[in-house]
Design a protein around this motif. Structure first.
Motif, PDB file in Angstrom:
ATOM      1  N   LYS A   1     -18.078  45.241  32.928  1.00  0.00           N
ATOM      2  CA  LYS A   1     -18.288  44.022  33.716  1.00  0.00           C
ATOM      3  C   LYS A   1     -18.239  42.747  32.872  1.00  0.00           C
ATOM      4  O   LYS A   1     -18.098  41.654  33.424  1.00  0.00           O
ATOM      5  N   LEU A   2     -18.352  42.886  31.553  1.00  0.00           N
ATOM      6  CA  LEU A   2     -18.217  41.708  30.687  1.00  0.00           C
ATOM      7  C   LEU A   2     -16.827  41.101  30.849  1.00  0.00           C
ATOM      8  O   LEU A   2     -16.641  39.903  30.642  1.00  0.00           O
ATOM      9  N   GLY A   3     -15.863  41.945  31.211  1.00  0.00           N
ATOM     10  CA  GLY A   3     -14.488  41.470  31.347  1.00  0.00           C
ATOM     11  C   GLY A   3     -14.246  40.686  32.622  1.00  0.00           C
ATOM     12  O   GLY A   3     -13.201  40.049  32.776  1.00  0.00           O
ATOM     13  N   TYR A   4     -15.211  40.716  33.563  1.00  0.00           N
ATOM     14  CA  TYR A   4     -14.996  40.019  34.842  1.00  0.00           C
ATOM     15  C   TYR A   4     -15.443  38.566  34.817  1.00  0.00           C
ATOM     16  O   TYR A   4     -15.237  37.852  35.779  1.00  0.00           O
ATOM     17  N   VAL A   5     -16.149  38.164  33.770  1.00  0.00           N
ATOM     18  CA  VAL A   5     -16.739  36.824  33.751  1.00  0.00           C
ATOM     19  C   VAL A   5     -16.192  36.051  32.557  1.00  0.00           C
ATOM     20  O   VAL A   5     -16.265  36.536  31.428  1.00  0.00           O
ATOM     21  N   ASP A   6     -15.649  34.878  32.815  1.00  0.00           N
ATOM     22  CA  ASP A   6     -15.066  34.082  31.729  1.00  0.00           C
ATOM     23  C   ASP A   6     -16.046  33.891  30.565  1.00  0.00           C
ATOM     24  O   ASP A   6     -17.192  33.492  30.791  1.00  0.00           O
ATOM     25  N   HIS A   7     -15.581  34.160  29.362  1.00  0.00           N
ATOM     26  CA  HIS A   7     -16.309  33.908  28.106  1.00  0.00           C
ATOM     27  C   HIS A   7     -17.557  34.771  27.901  1.00  0.00           C
ATOM     28  O   HIS A   7     -18.252  34.600  26.907  1.00  0.00           O
ATOM     29  N   ALA A   8     -17.855  35.684  28.832  1.00  0.00           N
ATOM     30  CA  ALA A   8     -19.086  36.474  28.700  1.00  0.00           C
ATOM     31  C   ALA A   8     -19.011  37.440  27.518  1.00  0.00           C
ATOM     32  O   ALA A   8     -19.946  37.557  26.726  1.00  0.00           O
ATOM     33  N   GLU A   9     -17.873  38.114  27.387  1.00  0.00           N
ATOM     34  CA  GLU A   9     -17.733  39.090  26.304  1.00  0.00           C
ATOM     35  C   GLU A   9     -17.837  38.400  24.947  1.00  0.00           C
ATOM     36  O   GLU A   9     -18.497  38.892  24.024  1.00  0.00           O
ATOM     37  N   GLU A  10     -17.202  37.245  24.852  1.00  0.00           N
ATOM     38  CA  GLU A  10     -17.200  36.523  23.587  1.00  0.00           C
ATOM     39  C   GLU A  10     -18.618  36.070  23.216  1.00  0.00           C
ATOM     40  O   GLU A  10     -19.051  36.200  22.068  1.00  0.00           O
ATOM     41  N   LEU A  11     -19.365  35.563  24.195  1.00  0.00           N
ATOM     42  CA  LEU A  11     -20.740  35.131  23.928  1.00  0.00           C
ATOM     43  C   LEU A  11     -21.625  36.330  23.544  1.00  0.00           C
ATOM     44  O   LEU A  11     -22.363  36.278  22.561  1.00  0.00           O
ATOM     45  N   ALA A  12     -21.490  37.418  24.300  1.00  0.00           N
ATOM     46  CA  ALA A  12     -22.294  38.617  24.001  1.00  0.00           C
ATOM     47  C   ALA A  12     -22.032  39.096  22.578  1.00  0.00           C
ATOM     48  O   ALA A  12     -22.958  39.470  21.844  1.00  0.00           O
ATOM     49  N   SER A  13     -20.764  39.042  22.158  1.00  0.00           N
ATOM     50  CA  SER A  13     -20.442  39.547  20.817  1.00  0.00           C
ATOM     51  C   SER A  13     -21.020  38.644  19.728  1.00  0.00           C
ATOM     52  O   SER A  13     -21.258  39.089  18.609  1.00  0.00           O
ATOM     53  N   LYS A  14     -21.285  37.374  20.057  1.00  0.00           N
ATOM     54  CA  LYS A  14     -21.904  36.489  19.063  1.00  0.00           C
ATOM     55  C   LYS A  14     -23.400  36.745  18.903  1.00  0.00           C
ATOM     56  O   LYS A  14     -23.985  36.421  17.873  1.00  0.00           O
ATOM     57  N   PHE A  15     -24.025  37.311  19.939  1.00  0.00           N
ATOM     58  CA  PHE A  15     -25.432  37.717  19.819  1.00  0.00           C
ATOM     59  C   PHE A  15     -25.531  39.087  19.142  1.00  0.00           C
ATOM     60  O   PHE A  15     -26.390  39.320  18.303  1.00  0.00           O
ATOM     61  N   LEU A  16     -24.652  39.999  19.533  1.00  0.00           N
ATOM     62  CA  LEU A  16     -24.737  41.380  19.037  1.00  0.00           C
ATOM     63  C   LEU A  16     -23.960  41.532  17.729  1.00  0.00           C
ATOM     64  O   LEU A  16     -22.960  42.233  17.649  1.00  0.00           O
ATOM     65  N   GLN A  17     -24.419  40.841  16.726  1.00  0.00           N
ATOM     66  CA  GLN A  17     -23.874  40.965  15.376  1.00  0.00           C
ATOM     67  C   GLN A  17     -24.862  41.798  14.575  1.00  0.00           C
ATOM     68  O   GLN A  17     -26.047  41.467  14.526  1.00  0.00           O
ATOM     69  N   CYS A  18     -24.371  42.864  13.937  1.00  0.00           N
ATOM     70  CA  CYS A  18     -25.291  43.684  13.130  1.00  0.00           C
ATOM     71  C   CYS A  18     -25.861  42.884  11.961  1.00  0.00           C
ATOM     72  O   CYS A  18     -27.046  42.965  11.665  1.00  0.00           O
ATOM     73  N   PHE A  19     -25.018  42.092  11.318  1.00  0.00           N
ATOM     74  CA  PHE A  19     -25.478  41.273  10.196  1.00  0.00           C
ATOM     75  C   PHE A  19     -26.260  40.081  10.760  1.00  0.00           C
ATOM     76  O   PHE A  19     -25.690  39.226  11.446  1.00  0.00           O
TER      77      PHE A  19
END
Length: 403
Positions: free
Chosen positions: A319-337
């Motif tokens: 469902k991240l793919g259905y909302v503009d910019h959602a996947e990109e924002l989520a990936s900036k929070f979910l950084q292992c480092f």
């Protein structure tokens, strides 16, 4: 431009452990406190008294008195506190009464004092308001504004993911509240849907600061036994005690995905090892190049983990793919480092929020986002099948509102 300040190492004193999936579990007094019981409470009062009455209320003698509130039904119970719904006899308003039992020989539980003293200074629309503190011989009662539900219950009531517009408004408010506390050098340290209260108008409020910490002198390390397992970042799972505001930002990413997808991002079922495997399966097993210093963390043994390569987040959560910019924002929070995680302040300016009214960025701390025209919660569709069908025909979620 507060990033430089955010990176500073922030530590106070060691805190003992708490249970993984915890409601409250007992947190023993801090290591630095001498065994002489008489000094215990005094030691926590660093420069101001957490029980001092607000100066603004001298005219109403009823505030601060135990009989100013009527207890209604019990709302919940932790290991050191019971929470009741209550009613103020002064103005008839509903309140939540967090009654902390004081065992004579133990003095005031530190979590309670910490929560009271931190919250007293916080005045923000997206942080639960502490109205009053009542201290008697047997109990310490924190009187909070009453908020009728939390994000966990809200998501249970609307399974299959929330309305994309509502996810955006909830996330915006969560980031507003965090940005406010992080600027004051306070970490929440226990972000999870149960600790995000939702009012009937859709206001989201950060609550349960029992584990929160004011950041101060970088002299001691923290306990790494914080944060419910599912929302706990990999650095903390691997035994790092050197953490900053980026600790909270991992939890934001997990909650964001859970609101959109309708399932927890990393619902570990067994232990820390299992929790880490689930994270690495999506984000890739860390190595020294992608995460400098990972090899020296106490629980990281490369042979312990399967080597996974990083995937696109939408492969795990479609469902991240259905909302503009959602996947990109989520990936900036979910950084292992940890140092790569986006700060709350920076996240508020992310493209994902660009279709919200500009006035939202100019609000005073105490103003609700719902004071801005056209900002309102959409009706949730309980029927997740219908939602999927509508989405598939358009390729993107159809947005129910014109902001």
């Amino acid at each position: 431009g507060s990033t430089g300040r955010e990176e500073t190492q922030i530590c106070v004193t060691k805190m003992s452990t708490r249970s993984c999936q915890g409601t409250d579990s007992v947190i023993k007094p801090l290591d630095t406190i001498p065994e002489d019981k008489k000094v215990r409470v005094q030691r926590t009062q660093s420069g101001f008294d957490p029980f001092e009455k607000p100066a603004s209320q001298p005219t109403s003698p009823k505030f601060g008195k135990a009989d100013s509130y009527e207890k209604l039904e019990k709302l919940g119970e932790g290991s050191y506190a019971t929470v009741y719904k209550g009613k103020s006899k002064v103005n008839g308003k509903l309140v939540a009464l967090k009654v902390i039992r004081l065992q004579e020989e133990e003095g005031t539980p530190f979590t309670a004092i910490r929560e009271a003293s931190l919250l007293k200074g916080l005045k923000h629309a997206n942080i639960v308001l502490l109205h009053d503190i009542i201290h008697t011989k047997e109990t310490l009662t924190l009187v909070f504004e009453y908020v009728h539900t939390d994000l966990c219950q809200y998501m249970d009531k609307h399974p299959g993911g929330l309305h994309p517009d509502n996810v955006k408004l909830f996330l915006f408010q969560l980031l507003r509240g965090l940005s406010y506390i992080h600027q004051r050098y306070i970490l929440h340290r226990d972000l999870k849907p149960q600790n995000l209260l939702i009012s009937d108008t859709g206001e989201l409020k950060l609550a349960d600061f029992g584990l929160a910490r004011a950041k101060s002198v970088p002299s001691h390390t923290y306990s790494n036994e914080v944060v419910t397992l599912w929302y706990r970042p990999p650095d903390v799972l691997l035994g790092s005690t050197d953490y900053s505001t980026c600790l909270d930002m991992w939890g934001v990413g997990c909650i964001f995905i859970e609101m959109i997808q309708g399932v927890a991002a990393f619902p570990g079922m067994k232990d820390i090892q299992d929790q880490l495997e689930r994270i690495f399966l999506v984000l890739g097993t860390p190595s020294e190049d992608m995460w400098p210093g990972v090899n020296s963390l106490p629980h990281f043994k490369p042979d312990r983990f399967t080597v996974y390569s990083a995937k696109k987040l939408r492969q795990a959560w479609n469902k991240l793919g259905y909302v503009d910019h959602a996947e990109e924002l989520a990936s900036k929070f979910l950084q292992c480092f940890p140092k790569n995680r986006l700060s709350a302040q920076a996240a508020l300016n992310h493209e994902y929020f660009s279709n919200l009214p500009p006035r939202l960025w100019e609000l005073q701390d105490m103003s609700s986002i719902f004071t801005v025209p056209n900002v309102k919660l959409q009706t949730e569709s309980g029927d997740s099948i219908q939602v999927c069908a509508r989405r598939n025909s358009h390729g993107k979620a159809s947005s129910g509102s014109k902001h």
